[in-house]
Design an enzyme around this catalytic site. Structure first.
Site, PDB file in Angstrom:
ATOM      1  N   PHE A  37       2.960  -0.556   2.053  1.00 21.86           N
ATOM      2  CA  PHE A  37       4.342  -0.772   1.807  1.00 21.86           C
ATOM      3  C   PHE A  37       5.126   0.455   1.515  1.00 21.86           C
ATOM      4  O   PHE A  37       4.663   1.239   0.685  1.00 21.86           O
ATOM      5  CB  PHE A  37       4.418  -1.961   0.742  1.00 21.86           C
ATOM      6  CG  PHE A  37       3.876  -3.231   1.059  1.00 21.86           C
ATOM      7  CD1 PHE A  37       4.496  -4.444   1.565  1.00 21.86           C
ATOM      8  CD2 PHE A  37       2.373  -3.491   1.061  1.00 21.86           C
ATOM      9  CE1 PHE A  37       3.863  -5.600   2.021  1.00 21.86           C
ATOM     10  CE2 PHE A  37       1.930  -4.650   1.262  1.00 21.86           C
ATOM     11  CZ  PHE A  37       2.618  -5.577   1.931  1.00 21.86           C
ATOM     12  N   ASP A  38       6.257   0.288   1.786  1.00 22.17           N
ATOM     13  CA  ASP A  38       7.511   1.246   1.342  1.00 22.17           C
ATOM     14  C   ASP A  38       7.780   0.603   0.017  1.00 22.17           C
ATOM     15  O   ASP A  38       7.373  -0.592  -0.273  1.00 22.17           O
ATOM     16  CB  ASP A  38       8.531   1.282   2.416  1.00 22.17           C
ATOM     17  CG  ASP A  38       9.765   2.050   1.593  1.00 22.17           C
ATOM     18  OD1 ASP A  38       9.410   3.079   0.978  1.00 22.17           O
ATOM     19  OD2 ASP A  38      10.933   1.593   1.572  1.00 22.17           O
ATOM     20  N   LYS A  39       8.252   1.266  -0.940  1.00 24.85           N
ATOM     21  CA  LYS A  39       8.716   0.711  -2.356  1.00 24.85           C
ATOM     22  C   LYS A  39      10.111   0.345  -2.354  1.00 24.85           C
ATOM     23  O   LYS A  39      10.294  -0.960  -2.353  1.00 24.85           O
ATOM     24  CB  LYS A  39       8.568   1.875  -3.509  1.00 24.85           C
ATOM     25  CG  LYS A  39       8.751   1.145  -4.821  1.00 24.85           C
ATOM     26  CD  LYS A  39       8.645   2.055  -5.801  1.00 24.85           C
ATOM     27  CE  LYS A  39       9.585   3.178  -5.905  1.00 24.85           C
ATOM     28  NZ  LYS A  39      11.017   2.713  -6.388  1.00 24.85           N
TER      29      LYS A  39
END
Length: 614
Positions: free
Chosen positions: A323-325
């Site tokens: 995941f990107d944050k």
């Protein structure tokens, strides 16, 4: 039977079509013919009236099957109508007119039923097609004019009242309303829209009165793009159908050979005809396409755009989710929590200069800085020569001053994100921002783990402390900070355990989204970029739908495999029973269609998959 109704893009309600009534009428000819035959009415000693009526029924139902078979042969394409056509012709030549008529009727009626059930599997897509209104009211020369939606011109002003469906993507110029955006996002809670807000085609104005400037029309609208992509996705091929492709190359010659061999051994033409009918692998060929359509339609109903069935298949076997944050795990709505100016500067100057070079950016941190500038009533000067380096920062000129905003590790002990504002190369101050995780993030991560996926990580361009704080908050032990787009790409490409799903916002994450086995974008707020970049788009930005997507993918793959197995088993049993004389051509036709309907019904069950996290 595929052939006359092989096109899965038929949206017409089958039982209201003229085809249905034609088939029904021709089927009624069969009992009429039997009545005439029972009383022995004939035109001459060799031609019975009943036989003529039966041949008429065969002509209506059987001829289109035969014509499709001939077209397939002429185009050098495999056409499953070939075997049935030979069987019908053989029945007629052997004077088995009753069997020819009944087999033709059963095969065509079975096809109509298959199509009707297939339509029920794709209702979510059909609803999208039908949702856009045919007409709209526009303002031309100060006069309200009702026009066809296809005649609306870019830049025109639409007048939309409570209860009406918005027909374009645009911006509200006047008024306010609550909008039902469930047609695009799957989210039933209305969204309040005011002057300046964007609205989308296919969404409904629930109250109030608004004037909307048309900015995107028809296929260029968000709904138009969704429909176009779903239509394309329906035609995509999945890996599970490779066995079908292999089988399709040899089934016609093998079944034809078995039928001929059976006739040579038994001298029973009826057995050979039965083999030709039951050997037609329609249910086998239906297994993949119908299940894929049903799954894509079910996903669309929950606001998930899937660009192809093979992406669902990839998610079903995925071993990792990265995941990107910012804007993915977090809400994407950070706020400025502190401004730390150096001597000689104050808060308003630092925020004002930062807002000047961030004015054209859609990044959540940029929007937070601009919002803070408005809150402080800062003077935001114009900036030019703007330059942005993804994952690092932005720069520009404000008058004669060179302004730079870059990420910084200073003042990051609290877990906030810090950026440094420099003027002509000298540090002028720092801005500290905070973005909290989505309320469902921790629950979503745990649900993904419960589905057997253990490789879960956060890959972020943010600084170490903020990334660690978010990762700890949602119970993710593996995380990467300070990752530029190229660094993210390297991490994705180095993953070797199996299929990897990457979830990002569709902007800075573009390389990672493309490199992963399946790229999933948080799509509604940045839908243009997301629709172009990712393989799957969460149009409602609901992270908590990922476990549902995994479950849906696995269910689709399981049903396809089950359908292929059942189809093969039914065909093999029916061919053996036909060669042994245990099935008549009529019984064979019934068995054949029951198998096809079973496969389609299994696929249709996909639409009842719940989307809640278990």
């Amino acid at each position: 039977m595929i052939g006359r109704y092989a096109d899965l893009n038929i949206y017409e309600e089958i039982f209201k079509s003229t085809d249905f009534y034609k088939v029904f009428a021709s089927a009624l000819l069969i009992p009429i013919a039997m009545l005439f035959s029972s009383v022995g009415i004939s035109l001459n000693s060799s031609l019975m009236v009943g036989d003529i009526i039966l041949l008429l029924s065969v002509l209506i139902n059987g001829l289109p099957i035969i014509m499709n078979a001939l077209k397939g042969i002429a185009a050098k394409q495999i056409n499953v109508d070939e075997l049935v056509s030979i069987a019908i012709i053989a029945c007629v030549l052997s004077a088995n007119f009753l069997e020819a008529a009944i087999v033709s009727a059963i095969m065509v009626v079975g096809t109509l039923v298959e199509e009707a059930v297939s339509d029920s599997a794709r209702n979510a897509i059909k609803e999208l097609i039908e949702i856009t209104p045919k007409t709209a009211v526009v303002e031309r020369d100060g006069i309200e004019v009702k026009v066809k939606v296809s005649k609306i011109i870019l830049g025109e002003i639409l007048l939309i009242k409570a209860g009406e469906t918005i027909s374009v993507d645009g911006k509200i110029l006047h008024g306010s309303t609550s909008v039902d955006e469930s047609s695009i996002t799957g989210e039933s809670i209305p969204v309040f829209k005011d002057t300046g807000s964007r609205v989308y085609a296919g969404t409904q104005c629930l109250d109030g009165y608004i004037k909307v400037e048309a900015q995107r029309l028809g296929r260029d609208s968000t709904l138009g793009k969704i429909i176009t992509m779903i239509k394309s996705a329906e035609q995509s091929r999945i890996q599970a159908t490779r066995i079908v492709d292999i089988y399709a190359k040899w089934f016609t010659p093998v079944i034809l050979s078995v039928a001929i061999l059976t006739y040579l051994i038994t001298s029973d033409v009826t057995r050979a005809i039965t083999i030709l009918i039951v050997g037609c692998p329609c249910s086998f060929l239906l297994a993949g396409p119908v299940a894929t359509v049903a799954a894509i339609g079910r996903a669309a109903k929950s606001g998930i755009l899937v660009k192809g069935g093979h992406y669902l298949e990839s998610i079903a076997t995925a071993t990792g989710f990265f995941f990107d944050k910012t804007g993915t795990i977090t809400e994407g709505q950070p706020v400025v929590v502190d401004v730390i100016p150096h001597p000689g500067f104050n808060d308003k100057e630092i925020i004002g200069f930062a807002a000047a070079v961030e004015a054209g950016s859609l990044h959540p941190f940029a929007q937070a800085i601009i919002s803070k500038a408005k809150e402080l009533d800062c003077d935001i000067p114009n900036a030019d020569n703007l330059f942005s380096e993804a994952g690092k920062g932005v720069s520009g000129n404000v008058g004669s001053k060179k302004i730079q905003i870059i990420t910084s590790a200073r003042y990051g002990d609290s877990g906030n994100t810090t950026v440094c504002v420099s003027i002509d190369g000298d540090e002028a101050g720092y801005i500290s921002l905070r973005d909290k995780p989505r309320a469902t993030a921790r629950q979503t991560i745990q649900a993904i783990r419960n589905l057997g996926i253990s490789d879960i990580a956060i890959v972020s361009g943010d600084q170490e402390k903020p990334v660690k704080k978010v990762a700890d908050g949602i119970d993710v032990s593996t995380w990467y900070s300070c990752q530029k787009p190229g660094d993210k790409l390297n991490i994705i490409e180095s993953y070797s355990r199996g299929g990897l799903v990457y979830v990002g916002d569709g902007v800075n994450d573009a390389p990672a989204l493309k490199a992963s086995a399946t790229g999933v974008a948080m799509g509604f707020n940045g839908s243009d970029v997301a629709l172009e970049t990712a393989d799957v788009v969460l149009m409602n930005d609901r992270l908590d739908l990922l476990p549902f997507l995994i479950t849906l993918s696995r269910k689709m793959s399981k049903i396809i495999k089950t359908s292929i197995f059942l189809s093969f088993a039914i065909n093999a049993f029916a061919v053996a029973a036909g060669s042994a004389g245990l099935l008549t051509p009529i019984m064979g036709a019934v068995t054949h269609n029951m198998g096809s309907i079973l496969v389609v019904a299994l696929s249709a069950s996909i639409r009842f998959t719940p989307d809640s996290i278990s």
